[in-house]
Write a protein that holds these residues in place. Structure first.
Motif, PDB file in Angstrom:
ATOM      1  N   GLY A   9      35.770  39.030  47.173  1.00  9.02           N
ATOM      2  CA  GLY A   9      34.664  39.905  46.831  1.00  9.02           C
ATOM      3  C   GLY A   9      34.094  40.593  48.061  1.00  9.02           C
ATOM      4  O   GLY A   9      34.475  40.294  49.197  1.00  9.02           O
ATOM      5  N   GLY A  10      33.209  41.524  47.817  1.00  8.11           N
ATOM      6  CA  GLY A  10      32.587  42.243  48.929  1.00  8.11           C
ATOM      7  C   GLY A  10      31.933  43.509  48.462  1.00  8.11           C
ATOM      8  O   GLY A  10      31.714  43.726  47.273  1.00  8.11           O
ATOM      9  N   LEU A  11      31.633  44.358  49.431  1.00  8.88           N
ATOM     10  CA  LEU A  11      30.973  45.641  49.181  1.00  8.88           C
ATOM     11  C   LEU A  11      32.010  46.755  49.273  1.00  8.88           C
ATOM     12  O   LEU A  11      32.775  46.821  50.241  1.00  8.88           O
ATOM     13  CB  LEU A  11      29.867  45.867  50.202  1.00  8.88           C
ATOM     14  N   VAL A  12      32.035  47.610  48.270  1.00 12.37           N
ATOM     15  CA  VAL A  12      32.998  48.705  48.243  1.00 12.37           C
ATOM     16  C   VAL A  12      32.326  49.933  47.648  1.00 12.37           C
ATOM     17  O   VAL A  12      31.401  49.809  46.833  1.00 12.37           O
ATOM     18  CB  VAL A  12      34.250  48.310  47.423  1.00 12.37           C
ATOM     19  N   GLN A  13      32.773  51.096  48.051  1.00 13.76           N
ATOM     20  CA  GLN A  13      32.223  52.331  47.499  1.00 13.76           C
ATOM     21  C   GLN A  13      32.843  52.618  46.129  1.00 13.76           C
ATOM     22  O   GLN A  13      33.971  52.192  45.842  1.00 13.76           O
ATOM     23  CB  GLN A  13      32.500  53.499  48.440  1.00 13.76           C
ATOM     24  N   ALA A  14      32.111  53.352  45.336  1.00 19.67           N
ATOM     25  CA  ALA A  14      32.627  53.764  44.033  1.00 19.67           C
ATOM     26  C   ALA A  14      33.959  54.491  44.208  1.00 19.67           C
ATOM     27  O   ALA A  14      34.121  55.291  45.128  1.00 19.67           O
ATOM     28  CB  ALA A  14      31.614  54.655  43.323  1.00 19.67           C
ATOM     29  N   MET A  34      44.520  31.482  32.290  1.00 18.38           N
ATOM     30  CA  MET A  34      43.449  31.756  33.240  1.00 18.38           C
ATOM     31  C   MET A  34      42.688  33.014  32.833  1.00 18.38           C
ATOM     32  O   MET A  34      43.268  33.958  32.296  1.00 18.38           O
ATOM     33  CB  MET A  34      44.019  31.927  34.650  1.00 18.38           C
ATOM     34  N   GLY A  35      41.417  32.983  33.127  1.00 16.89           N
ATOM     35  CA  GLY A  35      40.597  34.134  32.783  1.00 16.89           C
ATOM     36  C   GLY A  35      39.671  34.528  33.913  1.00 16.89           C
ATOM     37  O   GLY A  35      39.398  33.731  34.821  1.00 16.89           O
ATOM     38  N   TRP A  36      39.215  35.755  33.866  1.00 15.00           N
ATOM     39  CA  TRP A  36      38.162  36.253  34.749  1.00 15.00           C
ATOM     40  C   TRP A  36      36.996  36.695  33.871  1.00 15.00           C
ATOM     41  O   TRP A  36      37.183  37.362  32.852  1.00 15.00           O
ATOM     42  CB  TRP A  36      38.646  37.439  35.581  1.00 15.00           C
ATOM     43  N   PHE A  37      35.807  36.331  34.319  1.00 15.28           N
ATOM     44  CA  PHE A  37      34.565  36.763  33.699  1.00 15.28           C
ATOM     45  C   PHE A  37      33.678  37.336  34.789  1.00 15.28           C
ATOM     46  O   PHE A  37      33.948  37.153  35.980  1.00 15.28           O
ATOM     47  CB  PHE A  37      33.852  35.571  33.048  1.00 15.28           C
ATOM     48  N   ARG A  38      32.613  37.996  34.381  1.00 17.47           N
ATOM     49  CA  ARG A  38      31.662  38.493  35.360  1.00 17.47           C
ATOM     50  C   ARG A  38      30.258  38.440  34.800  1.00 17.47           C
ATOM     51  O   ARG A  38      30.058  38.469  33.587  1.00 17.47           O
ATOM     52  CB  ARG A  38      32.023  39.916  35.800  1.00 17.47           C
ATOM     53  N   SER A  85      39.480  51.887  40.939  1.00 12.34           N
ATOM     54  CA  SER A  85      38.516  52.871  40.419  1.00 12.34           C
ATOM     55  C   SER A  85      37.186  52.206  40.091  1.00 12.34           C
ATOM     56  O   SER A  85      36.620  52.401  39.009  1.00 12.34           O
ATOM     57  CB  SER A  85      39.092  53.550  39.170  1.00 12.34           C
ATOM     58  N   LEU A  86      36.696  51.445  41.028  1.00  8.03           N
ATOM     59  CA  LEU A  86      35.473  50.681  40.784  1.00  8.03           C
ATOM     60  C   LEU A  86      34.268  51.597  40.605  1.00  8.03           C
ATOM     61  O   LEU A  86      34.165  52.664  41.218  1.00  8.03           O
ATOM     62  CB  LEU A  86      35.242  49.705  41.924  1.00  8.03           C
ATOM     63  N   LYS A  87      33.367  51.130  39.747  1.00 11.71           N
ATOM     64  CA  LYS A  87      32.152  51.863  39.419  1.00 11.71           C
ATOM     65  C   LYS A  87      30.951  50.992  39.768  1.00 11.71           C
ATOM     66  O   LYS A  87      31.058  49.758  39.792  1.00 11.71           O
ATOM     67  CB  LYS A  87      32.129  52.173  37.922  1.00 11.71           C
ATOM     68  N   PRO A  88      29.805  51.608  39.999  1.00  9.36           N
ATOM     69  CA  PRO A  88      28.609  50.794  40.280  1.00  9.36           C
ATOM     70  C   PRO A  88      28.331  49.763  39.185  1.00  9.36           C
ATOM     71  O   PRO A  88      27.842  48.665  39.501  1.00  9.36           O
ATOM     72  CB  PRO A  88      27.500  51.849  40.371  1.00  9.36           C
ATOM     73  N   GLU A  89      28.651  50.072  37.966  1.00 12.33           N
ATOM     74  CA  GLU A  89      28.411  49.126  36.875  1.00 12.33           C
ATOM     75  C   GLU A  89      29.371  47.929  36.890  1.00 12.33           C
ATOM     76  O   GLU A  89      29.212  47.001  36.103  1.00 12.33           O
ATOM     77  CB  GLU A  89      28.466  49.822  35.513  1.00 12.33           C
ATOM     78  N   ASP A  90      30.350  47.940  37.778  1.00 12.15           N
ATOM     79  CA  ASP A  90      31.205  46.783  37.962  1.00 12.15           C
ATOM     80  C   ASP A  90      30.567  45.750  38.889  1.00 12.15           C
ATOM     81  O   ASP A  90      31.122  44.655  39.082  1.00 12.15           O
ATOM     82  CB  ASP A  90      32.564  47.193  38.526  1.00 12.15           C
ATOM     83  N   THR A  91      29.440  46.088  39.466  1.00 12.68           N
ATOM     84  CA  THR A  91      28.741  45.156  40.337  1.00 12.68           C
ATOM     85  C   THR A  91      28.358  43.899  39.567  1.00 12.68           C
ATOM     86  O   THR A  91      27.692  43.979  38.527  1.00 12.68           O
ATOM     87  CB  THR A  91      27.485  45.812  40.934  1.00 12.68           C
ATOM     88  N   THR A 124      30.080  44.084  44.913  1.00 16.05           N
ATOM     89  CA  THR A 124      29.035  45.099  44.888  1.00 16.05           C
ATOM     90  C   THR A 124      29.681  46.463  45.098  1.00 16.05           C
ATOM     91  O   THR A 124      30.390  46.664  46.086  1.00 16.05           O
ATOM     92  CB  THR A 124      27.990  44.849  45.974  1.00 16.05           C
ATOM     93  N   VAL A 125      29.438  47.368  44.165  1.00 16.20           N
ATOM     94  CA  VAL A 125      29.996  48.712  44.234  1.00 16.20           C
ATOM     95  C   VAL A 125      28.858  49.683  44.452  1.00 16.20           C
ATOM     96  O   VAL A 125      27.952  49.796  43.617  1.00 16.20           O
ATOM     97  CB  VAL A 125      30.767  49.059  42.951  1.00 16.20           C
TER      98      VAL A 125
END
Length: 127
Positions: A9-14, A34-38, A85-91, A124-125
């Motif tokens: 994880g980390g900080l990335v721009q949109a 296996m699964g991923w949740f957020r 293609s990360l978006k701020p709402e993926d934070t 964090t996006v």
């Protein structure tokens, strides 16, 4: 003792990408889907993606289809989440989870269906 440890994880721009990893120990990794949740701030934890024991079947939440890719390496007891293609709402804090009772050929999207959980990694996006 079962342990799932997320990393990447980390900080990335949109518009950017991140690759999360989840290393497992204390279990027979290939026996678990296996699964991923957020979980975003002030929101409930939500399903992201799941992968079957052997990696043949993958399922995604609608908002992640075409952007996220789940994969696994059973020789390394690790599951991955490639996020593009990360978006701020993926934070959110991203969690991996292990499901023994299903082979993963049908999607398991509910938290209670997973027996073990990691501690999470923050993504964090920025816009």
């Amino acid at each position: 003792q079962v342990q799932l440890v997320e990393s990447g994880g980390g900080l990335v721009q949109a518009g950017g990408s991140l690759r999360l990893a989840c290393g497992a120990s204390g279990l027979t990794f290939s026996s678990y889907a296996m699964g991923w949740f957020r979980q975003a701030p002030r929101k409930e934890r939500e399903f992201v993606a799941t992968i079957s024991r052997g990696g043949r079947y993958t399922y995604y939440a609608d908002s992640m289809k075409g952007r996220f890719i789940i994969s696994r390496d059973n020789t390394k007891n690790t599951v991955f989440l490639q996020m593009n293609s990360l978006k701020p709402e993926d934070t959110a804090v991203y969690y991996c989870a292990a499901d023994l009772r299903s082979d993963g050929s049908t999607p398991r999207r509910l938290e209670y269906e997973y027996e073990y959980w990691g501690q999470g990694t923050q993504v964090t996006v920025s816009s």
